[in-house]
Design a protein around this motif. Structure first.
Motif, short mmCIF file in Angstrom:
data_model
loop_
_atom_site.label_atom_id
_atom_site.label_comp_id
_atom_site.label_asym_id
_atom_site.label_seq_id
_atom_site.Cartn_x
_atom_site.Cartn_y
_atom_site.Cartn_z
N ALA A 28 18.81 -35.99 66.55
CA ALA A 28 20.24 -36.28 66.68
C ALA A 28 20.79 -36.91 65.40
CB ALA A 28 20.48 -37.21 67.87
N VAL A 29 20.03 -37.84 64.82
CA VAL A 29 20.47 -38.47 63.56
C VAL A 29 20.50 -37.44 62.44
CG1 VAL A 29 19.90 -40.20 61.83
CG2 VAL A 29 19.63 -40.74 64.25
N GLY A 30 19.48 -36.60 62.38
CA GLY A 30 19.44 -35.58 61.34
C GLY A 30 20.57 -34.58 61.47
N ALA A 31 20.85 -34.15 62.71
CA ALA A 31 21.95 -33.19 62.91
C ALA A 31 23.29 -33.81 62.51
CB ALA A 31 21.98 -32.76 64.38
N SER A 32 23.49 -35.10 62.84
CA SER A 32 24.74 -35.76 62.47
C SER A 32 24.88 -35.83 60.95
CB SER A 32 24.78 -37.17 63.07
OG SER A 32 24.69 -37.14 64.47
N GLY A 33 23.77 -36.14 60.27
CA GLY A 33 23.82 -36.21 58.81
C GLY A 33 24.09 -34.86 58.18
N VAL A 34 23.42 -33.82 58.66
CA VAL A 34 23.61 -32.48 58.09
C VAL A 34 25.04 -32.01 58.29
CG1 VAL A 34 22.95 -30.07 58.33
CG2 VAL A 34 21.19 -31.83 58.29
N ILE A 35 25.56 -32.20 59.50
CA ILE A 35 26.95 -31.76 59.77
C ILE A 35 27.93 -32.56 58.92
CG2 ILE A 35 28.73 -31.70 61.55
CD1 ILE A 35 26.53 -31.13 63.58
N TYR A 37 27.43 -34.11 55.99
CA TYR A 37 27.33 -33.87 54.55
C TYR A 37 27.62 -32.42 54.15
CZ TYR A 37 25.40 -38.49 53.55
OH TYR A 37 25.24 -39.85 53.39
N PHE A 38 27.30 -31.46 55.02
CA PHE A 38 27.35 -30.07 54.58
C PHE A 38 28.39 -29.21 55.31
CE2 PHE A 38 22.99 -31.55 53.77
CZ PHE A 38 22.92 -31.31 52.40
N PHE A 39 28.91 -29.65 56.45
CA PHE A 39 29.80 -28.77 57.20
C PHE A 39 31.23 -29.34 57.34
CE2 PHE A 39 25.59 -27.40 58.52
CZ PHE A 39 25.72 -26.02 58.49
N LEU A 40 31.39 -30.64 57.41
CA LEU A 40 32.73 -31.21 57.56
C LEU A 40 33.41 -31.32 56.20
CD1 LEU A 40 32.09 -34.07 60.18
CD2 LEU A 40 32.92 -31.74 60.56
N THR A 41 34.67 -30.97 56.18
CA THR A 41 35.44 -31.01 54.93
C THR A 41 35.90 -32.45 54.65
OG1 THR A 41 36.25 -28.77 55.33
CG2 THR A 41 37.45 -30.10 53.73
N PRO A 174 29.61 -40.29 56.89
CA PRO A 174 28.24 -39.93 57.31
C PRO A 174 27.44 -41.09 57.90
CG PRO A 174 28.75 -38.92 55.20
CD PRO A 174 29.88 -39.88 55.51
N PRO A 175 27.45 -42.31 57.29
CA PRO A 175 26.66 -43.39 57.93
C PRO A 175 27.13 -43.71 59.34
CG PRO A 175 27.21 -43.96 55.67
CD PRO A 175 27.99 -42.74 55.99
N LEU A 176 28.46 -43.71 59.54
CA LEU A 176 28.96 -43.99 60.89
C LEU A 176 28.58 -42.87 61.85
CD1 LEU A 176 30.67 -45.65 62.86
CD2 LEU A 176 32.69 -44.42 62.03
N ASN A 177 28.72 -41.61 61.40
CA ASN A 177 28.37 -40.49 62.27
C ASN A 177 26.88 -40.50 62.62
OD1 ASN A 177 31.01 -39.68 62.13
ND2 ASN A 177 30.66 -38.12 60.58
N MET A 178 26.04 -40.88 61.64
CA MET A 178 24.60 -40.93 61.91
C MET A 178 24.26 -42.08 62.85
SD MET A 178 23.26 -40.05 58.05
CE MET A 178 21.52 -40.11 58.43
N ALA A 179 24.99 -43.18 62.74
CA ALA A 179 24.77 -44.28 63.68
C ALA A 179 25.16 -43.87 65.10
CB ALA A 179 25.58 -45.51 63.25
N ILE A 180 26.28 -43.16 65.20
CA ILE A 180 26.69 -42.65 66.52
C ILE A 180 25.66 -41.66 67.05
CG2 ILE A 180 28.46 -41.32 67.73
CD1 ILE A 180 30.52 -42.51 65.82
N GLY A 181 25.15 -40.79 66.15
CA GLY A 181 24.12 -39.84 66.55
C GLY A 181 22.86 -40.54 67.03
N PHE A 182 22.52 -41.66 66.40
CA PHE A 182 21.34 -42.42 66.82
C PHE A 182 21.52 -42.96 68.25
CE2 PHE A 182 19.37 -46.60 67.30
CZ PHE A 182 18.03 -46.28 67.11
N VAL A 183 22.68 -43.55 68.50
CA VAL A 183 22.92 -44.13 69.83
C VAL A 183 22.96 -43.04 70.90
CG1 VAL A 183 24.56 -45.42 71.23
CG2 VAL A 183 24.14 -46.10 68.87
N VAL A 184 23.69 -41.96 70.59
CA VAL A 184 23.80 -40.88 71.58
C VAL A 184 22.45 -40.21 71.81
CG1 VAL A 184 24.87 -38.64 72.05
CG2 VAL A 184 26.23 -40.48 71.06
N GLY A 185 21.71 -39.96 70.71
CA GLY A 185 20.40 -39.33 70.85
C GLY A 185 19.43 -40.19 71.62
#
Length: 250
Positions: A28-35, A37-41, A174-185
C-alpha cells in the motif's frame, strides 16, 4: 451463543498473519508512492491580493445606492463577479487559453482575508508560470471591468503574483499520501487477518474441540514418529524371539 475473543487470541491472530500484514502494508505504501511520483500531475499555486477601499465606494457608488452598507456584502459581490464568465472569458481571451470558463473557474479560489478589505486570488495550474499569468490577468481584468459594472474605482492591486526561481508543487504530497497509504494498508491487512481467522474452521487444539462441541476433552492421542515405532516394534520382536530361544534351549 455469545463468542468473546481475548487479547491473547488477538495477539496470536496478528502474530500468525504478521507476514501477510507487513506485505499488504508495504504494498500500500509503495503503490501510494508510485502513483504520487509517477502518475499524478504536480500542481503549482500562486496568489495575488487586491484591496477594496471602502472610502472609494462613497456617494457615487452604485453599491451604496442599493443599500450595501457593510464591507462583507460588497466584497462578497466582488468575489462572485471575479469568478463570473464575464471576467473569466476576458482572461481566457487575453491569455489565449484553450479551456472553458468553467475549467478556469475551478482553478481559482477567491477569498476575503479575515474581516479585512483585502481579497486574495489563488490560482492552481500544472504550469507555475501560467498560474502567475492567470492570477495577475484576473486581477487586472477585474480592476478594469468593475469600474464599468458598478461605477466604482476602488480596487487596488496590493501584491502581484510572482514566479519563484524554484517553484514547488502544492500537490500531490507524496509523503502525506504514503502515510495515508500506510494507515489504510495496515487497517486493511489487520481486518483481512481477522476475517481469515474467522473463516478458518480448522480444528488444531483441544481448546478448539471444546469450543466447537461444548464438551470437555477426556484424552488425546499423541503424534507418534513412524521410524521410532518401527524401531520399537523390531526391537520388541527381537526380544520376544530371544526369550523364546532361551526357553527352548533351557
Amino acid at each position: 451463543m455469545e463468542e468473546t475473543i481475548s487479547l491473547k487470541e488477538i495477539f496470536e491472530t496478528l502474530k500468525k498473519r504478521i507476514v501477510m500484514i507487513i506485505l499488504i502494508t508495504v504494498m500500500a505504501v509503495g503503490a501510494s508512492g508510485v502513483i504520487s511520483y509517477f502518475f499524478l500531475t504536480p500542481m503549482y499555486q500562486t496568489s495575488t491580493q487586491i484591496l477594496v477601499s471602502q472610502q472609494a465606494t462613497g456617494a457615487s457608488s452604485a453599491l451604496q445606492s442599493v443599500g450595501f452598507d457593510t464591507d462583507s456584502k460588497y466584497i462578497d459581490t466582488y468575489n462572485v463577479i471575479m469568478k463570473s464568465p464575464y471576467i473569466l472569458d476576458q482572461v481566457i481571451e487575453e491569455l489565449q487559453l484553450d479551456r472553458s470558463h468553467n475549467a478556469l473557474n475551478n482553478q481559482l479560489n477567491v477569498s476575503q482575508e479575515g474581516q479585512s478589505q483585502v481579497v486574495s486570488i489563488r490560482v492552481e495550474d500544472q504550469d507555475p508560470a501560467m498560474a502567475v499569468d492567470i492570477a495577475n490577468t484576473t486581477a487586472m481584468v477585474f480592476q478594469r471591468e468593475v469600474a464599468s459594472l458598478l461605477r466604482v474605482d476602488n480596487v487596488v492591486v496590493l501584491a502581484q503574483a510572482e514566479l519563484s526561481e524554484t517553484p514547488s508543487p502544492v500537490s500531490p504530497n507524496p509523503p502525506l499520501n504514503m502515510a495515508i497509504g500506510f494507515v489504510v494498508g495496515l487497517m486493511a491487512a489487520v481486518g483481512l487477518a481477522f476475517l481469515l481467522e474467522f473463516l478458518d474452521n480448522t480444528v488444531r487444539t483441544e481448546k478448539d474441540i471444546e469450543d466447537l462441541l461444548g464438551l470437555p476433552v477426556l484424552g488425546t492421542i499423541p503424534v507418534m514418529d513412524g521410524d521410532v515405532n518401527m524401531k520399537g516394534n523390531n526391537q520388541s520382536a527381537k526380544n520376544a524371539k530371544k526369550m523364546r530361544g532361551e526357553r527352548v534351549g533351557s
